[in-house]
Design an enzyme around this catalytic site. Structure first.
Site, PDB file in Angstrom:
ATOM      1  N   ARG A 172      18.284  -4.161 -32.435  1.00  0.00           N
ATOM      2  CA  ARG A 172      18.831  -3.429 -31.277  1.00  0.00           C
ATOM      3  C   ARG A 172      18.602  -1.927 -31.358  1.00  0.00           C
ATOM      4  O   ARG A 172      19.415  -1.139 -30.847  1.00  0.00           O
ATOM      5  CB  ARG A 172      20.340  -3.701 -31.114  1.00  0.00           C
ATOM      6  CG  ARG A 172      20.688  -5.087 -30.630  1.00  0.00           C
ATOM      7  CD  ARG A 172      20.602  -5.173 -29.115  1.00  0.00           C
ATOM      8  NE  ARG A 172      20.710  -6.552 -28.679  1.00  0.00           N
ATOM      9  CZ  ARG A 172      21.806  -7.112 -28.177  1.00  0.00           C
ATOM     10  NH1 ARG A 172      22.882  -6.391 -28.010  1.00  0.00           N
ATOM     11  NH2 ARG A 172      21.808  -8.358 -27.817  1.00  0.00           N
ATOM     12  N   ARG A 184      21.712   1.129 -26.280  1.00  0.00           N
ATOM     13  CA  ARG A 184      22.700   2.111 -25.855  1.00  0.00           C
ATOM     14  C   ARG A 184      23.039   3.178 -26.879  1.00  0.00           C
ATOM     15  O   ARG A 184      23.656   4.184 -26.526  1.00  0.00           O
ATOM     16  CB  ARG A 184      23.965   1.386 -25.382  1.00  0.00           C
ATOM     17  CG  ARG A 184      23.754   0.736 -24.016  1.00  0.00           C
ATOM     18  CD  ARG A 184      24.901  -0.172 -23.628  1.00  0.00           C
ATOM     19  NE  ARG A 184      24.956  -1.316 -24.533  1.00  0.00           N
ATOM     20  CZ  ARG A 184      25.743  -2.382 -24.326  1.00  0.00           C
ATOM     21  NH1 ARG A 184      26.537  -2.426 -23.299  1.00  0.00           N
ATOM     22  NH2 ARG A 184      25.718  -3.384 -25.180  1.00  0.00           N
ATOM     23  N   ARG A 213      18.504   3.709 -18.169  1.00  0.00           N
ATOM     24  CA  ARG A 213      19.346   2.621 -17.694  1.00  0.00           C
ATOM     25  C   ARG A 213      20.170   3.038 -16.469  1.00  0.00           C
ATOM     26  O   ARG A 213      20.371   2.244 -15.551  1.00  0.00           O
ATOM     27  CB  ARG A 213      20.224   2.250 -18.879  1.00  0.00           C
ATOM     28  CG  ARG A 213      20.998   1.040 -18.872  1.00  0.00           C
ATOM     29  CD  ARG A 213      20.312  -0.255 -18.776  1.00  0.00           C
ATOM     30  NE  ARG A 213      21.381  -1.223 -18.938  1.00  0.00           N
ATOM     31  CZ  ARG A 213      22.333  -1.412 -18.051  1.00  0.00           C
ATOM     32  NH1 ARG A 213      22.341  -0.758 -16.921  1.00  0.00           N
ATOM     33  NH2 ARG A 213      23.284  -2.295 -18.287  1.00  0.00           N
ATOM     34  N   ASP A 231      14.949  -9.715 -23.800  1.00  0.00           N
ATOM     35  CA  ASP A 231      16.149 -10.431 -24.216  1.00  0.00           C
ATOM     36  C   ASP A 231      15.782 -11.875 -24.498  1.00  0.00           C
ATOM     37  O   ASP A 231      14.836 -12.407 -23.903  1.00  0.00           O
ATOM     38  CB  ASP A 231      17.237 -10.365 -23.139  1.00  0.00           C
ATOM     39  CG  ASP A 231      18.601 -10.614 -23.765  1.00  0.00           C
ATOM     40  OD1 ASP A 231      19.237  -9.634 -24.184  1.00  0.00           O
ATOM     41  OD2 ASP A 231      19.003 -11.783 -23.883  1.00  0.00           O
ATOM     42  N   TYR A 261      23.540 -21.163 -25.093  1.00  0.00           N
ATOM     43  CA  TYR A 261      23.770 -20.433 -23.834  1.00  0.00           C
ATOM     44  C   TYR A 261      23.564 -21.328 -22.615  1.00  0.00           C
ATOM     45  O   TYR A 261      24.284 -21.220 -21.627  1.00  0.00           O
ATOM     46  CB  TYR A 261      22.858 -19.207 -23.740  1.00  0.00           C
ATOM     47  CG  TYR A 261      23.363 -18.038 -24.563  1.00  0.00           C
ATOM     48  CD1 TYR A 261      24.494 -17.319 -24.164  1.00  0.00           C
ATOM     49  CD2 TYR A 261      22.731 -17.657 -25.736  1.00  0.00           C
ATOM     50  CE1 TYR A 261      24.968 -16.261 -24.916  1.00  0.00           C
ATOM     51  CE2 TYR A 261      23.196 -16.595 -26.499  1.00  0.00           C
ATOM     52  CZ  TYR A 261      24.316 -15.910 -26.080  1.00  0.00           C
ATOM     53  OH  TYR A 261      24.791 -14.859 -26.825  1.00  0.00           O
TER      54      TYR A 261
HETATM   55  O1  CP3 Z   1      15.943  -3.316 -29.872  1.00  0.00           O
HETATM   56  C1  CP3 Z   1      15.933  -4.579 -29.897  1.00  0.00           C
HETATM   57  O2  CP3 Z   1      16.418  -5.237 -30.834  1.00  0.00           O
HETATM   58  C2  CP3 Z   1      15.194  -5.307 -28.794  1.00  0.00           C
HETATM   59  C3  CP3 Z   1      15.970  -5.697 -27.699  1.00  0.00           C
HETATM   60  C4  CP3 Z   1      16.891  -6.898 -27.742  1.00  0.00           C
HETATM   61  C5  CP3 Z   1      17.908  -7.054 -26.781  1.00  0.00           C
HETATM   62  N1  CP3 Z   1      18.467  -8.276 -26.919  1.00  0.00           N
HETATM   63  C6  CP3 Z   1      18.252  -6.043 -25.768  1.00  0.00           C
HETATM   64  C7  CP3 Z   1      19.602  -6.067 -25.176  1.00  0.00           C
HETATM   65  C8  CP3 Z   1      16.901  -8.048 -28.528  1.00  0.00           C
HETATM   66  C9  CP3 Z   1      16.048  -8.392 -29.733  1.00  0.00           C
HETATM   67  C10 CP3 Z   1      17.897  -8.919 -27.988  1.00  0.00           C
HETATM   68  C11 CP3 Z   1      18.162 -10.268 -28.500  1.00  0.00           C
HETATM   69  C12 CP3 Z   1      19.392 -10.946 -28.098  1.00  0.00           C
HETATM   70  N2  CP3 Z   1      19.952 -11.014 -26.864  1.00  0.00           N
HETATM   71  C13 CP3 Z   1      20.155 -11.774 -28.956  1.00  0.00           C
HETATM   72  C14 CP3 Z   1      19.808 -12.069 -30.383  1.00  0.00           C
HETATM   73  C15 CP3 Z   1      20.231 -10.991 -31.283  1.00  0.00           C
HETATM   74  C16 CP3 Z   1      21.719 -10.928 -31.534  1.00  0.00           C
HETATM   75  O3  CP3 Z   1      22.305  -9.910 -31.131  1.00  0.00           O
HETATM   76  O4  CP3 Z   1      22.267 -11.876 -32.094  1.00  0.00           O
HETATM   77  C17 CP3 Z   1      21.231 -12.287 -28.214  1.00  0.00           C
HETATM   78  C18 CP3 Z   1      22.326 -13.193 -28.721  1.00  0.00           C
HETATM   79  C19 CP3 Z   1      21.088 -11.800 -26.887  1.00  0.00           C
HETATM   80  C20 CP3 Z   1      21.943 -12.124 -25.722  1.00  0.00           C
HETATM   81  C21 CP3 Z   1      22.585 -10.913 -25.187  1.00  0.00           C
HETATM   82  N3  CP3 Z   1      21.913  -9.893 -24.538  1.00  0.00           N
HETATM   83  C22 CP3 Z   1      23.958 -10.561 -25.211  1.00  0.00           C
HETATM   84  C23 CP3 Z   1      25.051 -11.397 -25.844  1.00  0.00           C
HETATM   85  C24 CP3 Z   1      24.069  -9.335 -24.566  1.00  0.00           C
HETATM   86  C25 CP3 Z   1      25.353  -8.588 -24.235  1.00  0.00           C
HETATM   87  C26 CP3 Z   1      25.892  -7.859 -25.402  1.00  0.00           C
HETATM   88  C27 CP3 Z   1      25.825  -6.383 -25.203  1.00  0.00           C
HETATM   89  O5  CP3 Z   1      25.467  -5.699 -26.160  1.00  0.00           O
HETATM   90  O6  CP3 Z   1      26.137  -5.907 -24.116  1.00  0.00           O
HETATM   91  C28 CP3 Z   1      22.792  -8.898 -24.202  1.00  0.00           C
HETATM   92  C29 CP3 Z   1      22.447  -7.649 -23.500  1.00  0.00           C
HETATM   93  C30 CP3 Z   1      21.469  -6.751 -24.164  1.00  0.00           C
HETATM   94  N4  CP3 Z   1      20.276  -7.152 -24.705  1.00  0.00           N
HETATM   95  C31 CP3 Z   1      21.575  -5.342 -24.274  1.00  0.00           C
HETATM   96  C32 CP3 Z   1      20.410  -4.892 -24.911  1.00  0.00           C
HETATM   97  C33 CP3 Z   1      20.010  -3.481 -25.221  1.00  0.00           C
HETATM   98  C34 CP3 Z   1      22.727  -4.496 -23.757  1.00  0.00           C
HETATM   99  C35 CP3 Z   1      22.665  -4.433 -22.274  1.00  0.00           C
HETATM  100  C36 CP3 Z   1      22.631  -3.045 -21.689  1.00  0.00           C
HETATM  101  O7  CP3 Z   1      21.807  -2.185 -22.042  1.00  0.00           O
HETATM  102  O8  CP3 Z   1      23.443  -2.824 -20.796  1.00  0.00           O
END
Ligand code: CP3
Length: 355
Positions: free
Chosen positions: A41, A45, A54, A91, A169
């Site tokens: 990640r 943010r 964003r 994602d 999911y």
């Molecule tokens: O920088 C990186 O790692 C690449 C980007 C990345 C994102 N999601 C961007 C993201 C990666 C590799 C993921 C994978 C992902 N997505 C996983 C596996 C990794 C882990 O955390 O276990 C999972 C379970 C998801 C599903 C997911 N996506 C959730 C549960 C959420 C909400 C949680 C949150 O932080 O708000 C997301 C949203 C998400 N994916 C964000 C980002 C940067 C946040 C959304 C935003 O910017 O508003």
């Protein structure tokens, strides 16, 4: 004419060869001067520059589906944090979307699927033929744009969710502490669960192959909800599908990160992957013994970055010493939390680079 040909060949080579290949060498178990470092990640943010992009958009999904913007935020941590790898901004939930189950990303709450899979009829309603190249073209375009902009500075990581995590999911429909609806299916409709897992696996294989074709240098598979399963169930409902993915894509190194799969570390190390990701609950020396010759990735607690700079530096050094200099890719034990000061993330990264 021949001179011209020659110079084209060289510039092509320059475009594809990497100036910093620490990640790939460490993944393959080759000697490195220091461990490579990147942060799960890292694009997100924590960075003011990400939040600025964003804010201009309707939401997260617009960012993910606009290749120019996805490429832009993918590059941000390379420029700002100095990591040794980029990870394509996307994602794991784009796969269920391509399979016919769209998701929404609800601000501060997370993903939500209006439709889910509960019955054989629900599964049968999904399209049988999925044109992954078309449905997920925005990801491949983002990868190609990112590769071009990186110009070989660091490798690019592609990724997907593990079939079990995507299954969780698609059945549960949203995040959950227990994923009890998804787990219920394993106990009550195991044949349906396997049919869905198989469908996810085939889509994921096509998706990851196309990511490699577009330019991904290494692939990471996120089994974020692995920790919900007993070892016995993990062997039935996750490992065989992970192995299919590993075997289907021999071209690039693969990392399996199964969060919470403490009991399954040895099984994971036996997969045809090169790197085993560790979360912070997995003791390093013990994991080393279980993983044999495989490279390990991880595993500082993301919450450790809430401590002082001096403490972050100390804990990072301690982690590096425990892993040893070789066969280690420095990272956190899970994605960085959005309210972490980016300067602390930089401190973690700089400490590894100075090791
Ligand atoms: O920088 C990186 O790692 C690449 C980007 C990345 C994102 N999601 C961007 C993201 C990666 C590799 C993921 C994978 C992902 N997505 C996983 C596996 C990794 C882990 O955390 O276990 C999972 C379970 C998801 C599903 C997911 N996506 C959730 C549960 C959420 C909400 C949680 C949150 O932080 O708000 C997301 C949203 C998400 N994916 C964000 C980002 C940067 C946040 C959304 C935003 O910017 O508003």
């Amino acid at each position: 004419m021949s001179e011209q040909k020659n110079s084209t060949a060289i510039s092509n080579k320059a475009a594809t060869s990497l100036q910093n290949d620490l990640l790939l060498r460490a993944a393959k178990g080759e000697q490195v001067e220091r461990p490579p470092v990147w942060v799960m990640r890292q694009a997100g943010r924590i960075l003011p520059q990400y939040r600025a992009v964003r804010e201009r958009l309707s939401g997260f999904i617009e960012l993910v589906t606009t290749p120019e913007l996805a490429a832009e935020v993918t590059l941000q941590p390379v420029d700002i944090l100095g990591v040794d790898a980029a990870i394509i901004f996307s994602d794991i939930l784009v796969v269920p979307e391509a399979m016919g189950l769209p998701y929404e990303m609800i601000e501060k709450r997370g993903p939500y699927f209006p439709n889910t899979i509960q019955t054989v009829e629900d599964l049968d309603k999904l399209p049988t033929q999925i044109d992954v190249a078309d449905r997920l073209s925005y990801v491949f375009e983002a990868i190609a744009l990112t590769k071009k902009a990186l110009a070989g500075r660091v490798p690019l990581i592609g990724f997907a969710g593990a079939p079990f995590t995507i299954f969780a999911y698609m059945v549960e429909g949203k995040g959950s502490k227990t994923f009890d609806k998804a787990k219920k299916m394993l106990y009550t409709q195991p044949d349906l669960a396997h049919a869905l897992l198989e469908k996810i696996t085939q889509t994921t294989i096509t998706y990851l192959r196309l990511q490699v074709e577009a330019g991904a240098d290494l692939l990471q598979v996120f089994d974020s909800w692995a920790g919900l399963l007993s070892l016995e169930q993990y062997r039935i409902f996750s490992l065989p599908y992970l192995q299919k993915i590993c075997q289907a894509i021999p071209q690039v190194p693969k990392t399996i990160f199964a969060k919470g799969a403490v009991a399954a570390r040895q099984d994971i190390a036996h997969l045809d992957c090169q790197v085993v990701g560790l979360d912070w609950t997995m003791p390093i020396a013990e994991s080393r013994a279980l993983a044999g010759e495989k490279t390990l990735q991880g595993n500082l607690d993301p919450c450790a970055l809430y401590a002082s700079f001096a403490e972050v530096e100390k804990m990072t050094r301690q982690m590096l010493i425990e892993f040893g200099r070789q066969k280690h890719i420095a990272n956190l034990g899970h994605g960085v939390y959005p309210d972490t000061e980016w300067e602390k993330v930089k401190c973690f990264i700089d400490t590894v680079k100075g090791f």
